[in-house]
Write an enzyme that holds these catalytic residues in place. Structure first.
Site: not given
Ligand code: CO8
Length: 258
Positions: A65, A109, A112, A132
């Site tokens: 998400a 998400g 999921e 998460e």
């Molecule tokens: N949300 C928003 N932006 C994101 C997300 C995300 N989940 N993941 C990556 N991005 C963005 C980064 O912020 C970055 O943007 P910018 O260049 O503007 O800074 C761009 O994508 C590229 O990402 P990275 O530079 O971080 O790329 P890497 O190759 O270094 O890393 C990863 C890749 C490992 C995937 C890393 O981006 C990461 O850890 N992302 C987050 C993963 C995460 O925590 N996901 C869970 C999110 S919470 C969730 O999903 C809850 C679900 C339930 C919700 C439903 C509600 C009822």
């Protein structure tokens, strides 16, 4: 079907939906999930479409998400808007089979979403996770429930509590995905699987979906009874007669969804 965050193509009875927010690794925001719900509804209603493939990019199916969209929200905002609840429910209402084709990250998400599809084919570079916990929250669209049913309690707890990622080999070994293929083969393989599904009776494929999903929602006894009843009911269809006649006549069946 023109969308800001999706690319939708239809060819040979199969629809391919690509999540398309490369700048955020296909993070799921309200716009994307709203468009996805709309696209699935339209494809479900489109008689030319018989199976759907959902994919992302080679780097990410979806990295979860959208954290930027969620981070400042209050409990009341999340609760009163039923954040992502209605979008998730609408995905599950799709009656045509949906195959998830996952390359790269399928996190939070994203994992999921893949699990809400009917089965998952993944590329060798796939990474699944429910991280998460690292954000101080928990999965919110079914991760704790579905991952546990896919891979069992111990591995599911491990994934949710440590936030570690599972690679493609482990995902296949654990039953999370049905097949692993090279990255370049992912979409072709998923489309080939979808064309195979599309060649079957649409009535029977819908019934299969209902029956298998019932296995997650009821007792074994009730599920087996449900299966038996719909098995009997399919003898009211022309496709049952055609399928069995074709076998006996040693020819390919011509299903007419009747
Ligand atoms: N949300 C928003 N932006 C994101 C997300 C995300 N989940 N993941 C990556 N991005 C963005 C980064 O912020 C970055 O943007 P910018 O260049 O503007 O800074 C761009 O994508 C590229 O990402 P990275 O530079 O971080 O790329 P890497 O190759 O270094 O890393 C990863 C890749 C490992 C995937 C890393 O981006 C990461 O850890 N992302 C987050 C993963 C995460 O925590 N996901 C869970 C999110 S919470 C969730 O999903 C809850 C679900 C339930 C919700 C439903 C509600 C009822």
């Amino acid at each position: 079907m023109a969308y800001q965050t999706l690319i939708v193509e239809i060819e040979d009875s199969v629809a391919l939906i690509r999540l398309n927010r490369p700048e955020a690794l296909n993070a799921l925001n309200s716009e994307l999930l709203g468009e996805l719900a709309d696209a699935l509804k339209q494809l479900d209603d489109n008689d030319k479409v018989r199976c759907i493939v959902l994919t992302g990019s080679e780097k990410a199916f979806a990295a979860g998400a959208d954290i930027k969209e969620m981070s400042e929200k209050s409990f009341v905002e999340m609760y009163t808007s039923d954040f992502f609840g209605s979008e998730a429910d609408s995905l599950l209402r799709t009656r045509k089979p949906i195959i998830a084709a996952v390359a790269g990250y399928a996190l939070g998400g994203g994992c999921e979403l893949a699990m809400m599809c009917d089965f998952i084919i993944c590329a060798e570079n796939a990474k699944f996770g429910q991280p998460e916990i690292n954000l101080g929250v928990v999965a919110g669209i079914g991760g704790t429930q579905r991952l546990t049913r896919f891979v069992g309690k111990s591995k599911s707890m491990d994934m949710h509590l440590t936030g570690r990622f599972m690679d493609a080999t482990e995902a296949e070994r654990s039953g999370l995905v049905s097949r692993v293929v090279p990255v370049a083969q992912l979409v072709p393989e998923a489309l080939a699987a979808a064309r195979k599904v599309a060649s079957k009776s649409a009535v029977a494929t819908m019934v299969v979906k209902e029956c298998v999903n019932r296995a997650y929602e009821t007792t074994l006894r009730e599920g087996v009874l449900f299966e038996r009843r719909v098995f009997h009911a399919l003898f009211a269809t022309e496709d049952q007669k055609e399928g069995m006649s074709a076998f006996l006549e040693k020819r390919e069946p011509q299903f007419r969804d009747k």
